[in-house]
Scaffold this motif. Structure first.
Motif, PDB file in Angstrom:
ATOM      1  N   ARG A 187      26.694  -9.354  65.681  1.00  0.00           N
ATOM      2  CA  ARG A 187      27.468  -8.428  66.516  1.00  0.00           C
ATOM      3  C   ARG A 187      26.644  -7.673  67.551  1.00  0.00           C
ATOM      4  O   ARG A 187      27.201  -6.909  68.336  1.00  0.00           O
ATOM      5  CB  ARG A 187      28.180  -7.393  65.628  1.00  0.00           C
ATOM      6  N   GLY A 188      25.340  -7.877  67.559  1.00  0.00           N
ATOM      7  CA  GLY A 188      24.495  -7.096  68.444  1.00  0.00           C
ATOM      8  C   GLY A 188      23.907  -5.919  67.701  1.00  0.00           C
ATOM      9  O   GLY A 188      24.515  -5.409  66.753  1.00  0.00           O
ATOM     10  N   ARG A 189      22.748  -5.459  68.104  1.00  0.00           N
ATOM     11  CA  ARG A 189      21.970  -4.520  67.298  1.00  0.00           C
ATOM     12  C   ARG A 189      22.146  -3.050  67.683  1.00  0.00           C
ATOM     13  O   ARG A 189      21.934  -2.168  66.871  1.00  0.00           O
ATOM     14  CB  ARG A 189      20.483  -4.883  67.377  1.00  0.00           C
ATOM     15  N   LYS A 190      22.532  -2.761  68.925  1.00  0.00           N
ATOM     16  CA  LYS A 190      22.497  -1.386  69.411  1.00  0.00           C
ATOM     17  C   LYS A 190      23.396  -0.465  68.601  1.00  0.00           C
ATOM     18  O   LYS A 190      22.975   0.618  68.161  1.00  0.00           O
ATOM     19  CB  LYS A 190      22.892  -1.345  70.885  1.00  0.00           C
ATOM     20  N   GLN A 191      24.673  -0.871  68.414  1.00  0.00           N
ATOM     21  CA  GLN A 191      25.612   0.032  67.749  1.00  0.00           C
ATOM     22  C   GLN A 191      25.216   0.312  66.314  1.00  0.00           C
ATOM     23  O   GLN A 191      25.435   1.419  65.794  1.00  0.00           O
ATOM     24  CB  GLN A 191      27.037  -0.524  67.822  1.00  0.00           C
ATOM     25  N   PRO A 241      19.221  -2.513  74.553  1.00  0.00           N
ATOM     26  CA  PRO A 241      20.086  -3.440  75.286  1.00  0.00           C
ATOM     27  C   PRO A 241      21.491  -3.446  74.719  1.00  0.00           C
ATOM     28  O   PRO A 241      21.712  -3.215  73.530  1.00  0.00           O
ATOM     29  CB  PRO A 241      19.398  -4.803  75.087  1.00  0.00           C
ATOM     30  N   ARG A 242      22.447  -3.709  75.586  1.00  0.00           N
ATOM     31  CA  ARG A 242      23.834  -3.766  75.156  1.00  0.00           C
ATOM     32  C   ARG A 242      24.025  -4.907  74.162  1.00  0.00           C
ATOM     33  O   ARG A 242      23.301  -5.898  74.206  1.00  0.00           O
ATOM     34  CB  ARG A 242      24.759  -3.963  76.359  1.00  0.00           C
ATOM     35  N   PRO A 243      25.033  -4.754  73.284  1.00  0.00           N
ATOM     36  CA  PRO A 243      25.240  -5.807  72.269  1.00  0.00           C
ATOM     37  C   PRO A 243      25.435  -7.171  72.909  1.00  0.00           C
ATOM     38  O   PRO A 243      26.235  -7.338  73.821  1.00  0.00           O
ATOM     39  CB  PRO A 243      26.511  -5.338  71.548  1.00  0.00           C
ATOM     40  N   ALA A 244      24.647  -8.120  72.417  1.00  0.00           N
ATOM     41  CA  ALA A 244      24.764  -9.506  72.867  1.00  0.00           C
ATOM     42  C   ALA A 244      24.698 -10.384  71.637  1.00  0.00           C
ATOM     43  O   ALA A 244      23.681 -10.997  71.352  1.00  0.00           O
ATOM     44  CB  ALA A 244      23.643  -9.857  73.849  1.00  0.00           C
ATOM     45  N   PRO A 245      25.785 -10.419  70.859  1.00  0.00           N
ATOM     46  CA  PRO A 245      25.754 -11.165  69.604  1.00  0.00           C
ATOM     47  C   PRO A 245      25.471 -12.626  69.813  1.00  0.00           C
ATOM     48  O   PRO A 245      25.889 -13.223  70.792  1.00  0.00           O
ATOM     49  CB  PRO A 245      27.164 -10.954  69.033  1.00  0.00           C
TER      50      PRO A 245
END
Length: 495
Positions: free
Chosen positions: A72-76, A190-194
């Motif tokens: 799901r991406g790491r930032k959140q 960086p914005r989520p990039a799953p």
């Protein structure tokens, strides 16, 4: 190119701030435990849960956190983890009931585990090659500095504010860096990039939604972690330990069969198939476990010996152990360069140094008395810290090199979770050797514990040598490139 490097440095700064915050909190609290126990009139069981519950929740959050970050991406998840950590710490500082404090420490541990799993994955995403080794080295330097600052800061807070307020301030001391980390993460990560690349054997587009998280795999992994760590963090009776051990083995077998079933049916397994098949990854992880467990157990036993055996104050004991953290920070700062010259030989070299330093420290406690003994033990700590600087980040970079990009978070989570389990086992077993020794003098008891640490370091050395011999020419396969046009036999392919 310059803008890319600047962006990478900002991301690295966020990860270093997260590591500093979570490590500082744990190291500050350790020295404030006696004051906390007196202030809250906590029982031995409650204190055990306050201290060990953090590590248990930390370990439980690592693999799910890594899996969520991969998909799901790491930032959140980084932001959520650091927010949970800070808020739980603020409430913990105001706690008046020991069991409430246990719950808050569990929440803090879960937040720290979620943050750390995203940090390792982010560093793997952003950096490659020598730059990745350097980033991991700086991460270890930052953690070493936080660990070094913790005991003297905790001792100073107790001395200045008294037992009642000192331990509460120990919970608050990581809040400013935690809030700063939260702001930096929102701005610079960086914005989520799953990732959408399926694991080998998985059909494209399969296992979307909740199923892509492999909930059964996550549940089994969490249950195995609890079954392995619980006997050591709570000093469970022998029948319960045997029962939990048998349950852990049974669930591990079930997890392995389930992961093979996921691959065979086109689902995304929790653990990427390349990880258990990679001998360098497996042996390197076992090396990290042995080194981490022996280091933490040896440090704890030394602190007990300095205070109970030699009668030193907490600040004086912290001064003896301080050279270890300083040496680790200094050596880690250039180990990433040394590994380019000495390659895989650097890790066995560091483990040999650690083995010799611990053994000689034990002999010093056995044969030496008087004011020179703390000095000799401080020199031993200097050597063990330098050894850790030579081992930790180079071994970590080598291990994670064999993790596919789409499993970076899970691979880092497994590595850190394994180290947490090793710490729980090592601390329980080796501190038990010291505390339950029938030796006539504390020096002899410390020597026996040091011998146990030496044996574990020897095991780590053997595993590192085997890992080097098993290293293939190429790391774990990256996602497959797009198909290339077929070239007819006899045709000449242009550049």
């Amino acid at each position: 190119m310059h803008r890319t490097a600047k962006k990478q440095n900002r991301i690295l700064a966020v990860c270093l701030a997260g590591g500093f915050t979570t490590m500082l909190d744990n190291s500050v609290l350790n020295i404030a435990v006696p004051a906390l126990r007196s202030s809250l009139e906590a029982s031995a069981t409650q204190i055990q849960w306050i201290v060990a519950g953090y590590s248990l929740a930390f370990g439980l959050a690592l693999i799910p956190g890594g899996r969520l970050g991969d998909l799901r991406g790491r930032k959140q998840f980084f932001v959520a983890g650091i927010a949970l950590f800070v808020v739980a710490g603020l409430f913990a500082a105001a706690a008046t009931d020991p069991w409430l404090l246990v719950v808050l420490r569990l929440l803090q541990g879960a937040g720290a585990g979620l943050v750390n799993s995203q940090m390792i994955g982010t560093l793997q995403d952003v950096f490659t090659g020598p730059a990745r080794t350097r980033a991991l080295g700086l991460y270890q330097v930052t953690c070493a500095v936080a660990i070094a600052l913790g005991p003297p800061l905790g001792g100073a807070l107790i001395a200045l504010a008294g037992p009642e307020w000192g331990w509460r301030l120990a919970f608050l001391i990581s809040a400013p860096s935690g809030l700063a980390t939260l702001v930096l993460a929102v701005r610079h990560l960086p914005r989520p990039a799953p990732r959408t690349t399926p694991a080998p054997g998985t059909a494209p587009g399969a296992a979307r939604g909740l199923a892509s998280l492999d909930p059964l795999g996550l549940l089994l992994t969490a249950a195995i972690t609890v079954a392995v760590m619980l006997p050591f963090v709570t000093s469970a009776p022998l029948p319960a330990q045997l029962g939990l051990g048998a349950a852990a083995v049974a669930m591990a077998v079930l997890l392995a069969r389930w992961q093979r079933h996921c691959v065979a049916t086109g689902r995304q397994p929790l653990i990427h198939p390349a990880l258990p098949r990679s001998a360098p990854y497996t042996l390197g992880t076992l090396t990290a476990m042995a080194q981490f467990g022996a280091s933490l157990a040896g440090g704890l036993v030394l602190v007990m010996f300095l205070q109970d055996g030699l009668g030193l104050s907490p600040l004086a004991a912290a001064a003896v152990t301080l050279p270890s953290a300083v040496a680790m920070a200094v050596v880690s700062s250039f180990a990433w360069r040394a590994v380019q010259r000495f390659g895989a030989h650097l890790v066995p070299l560091g483990l040999t140094l650690a083995l010799a330093a611990v053994l000689l420290s034990g002999l010093a406690a056995l044969w030496t008395t008087g004011p020179w003994l703390p000095v000799l033990l401080g020199l031993g700590q200097l050597c063990t810290g330098a050894a850790a600087g030579l081992v930790v980040s180079p071994n970590q970079a080598q291990v994670l090199r064999y993790a596919p990009a789409e499993a970076a978070g899970v691979a880092g989570g497994i590595l850190q979770m394994s180290q947490r389990i090793a710490a729980a086992v090592g601390i329980s077993a080796i501190s038990g050797i010291y505390l339950n020794s029938s030796a006539a003098t504390p020096g002899t008891a410390y020597f026996q514990a040091a011998l146990a640490c030496t044996a574990v370091f020897a095991l780590a050395l053997l595993l590192s040598v085997l890992a080097n011999r098993s290293t293939p020419d190429q790391p774990a396969p990256a996602p497959a490139p797009a198909p290339r046009p077929e070239v007819r036999e006899g045709a000449v392919q242009g550049d």
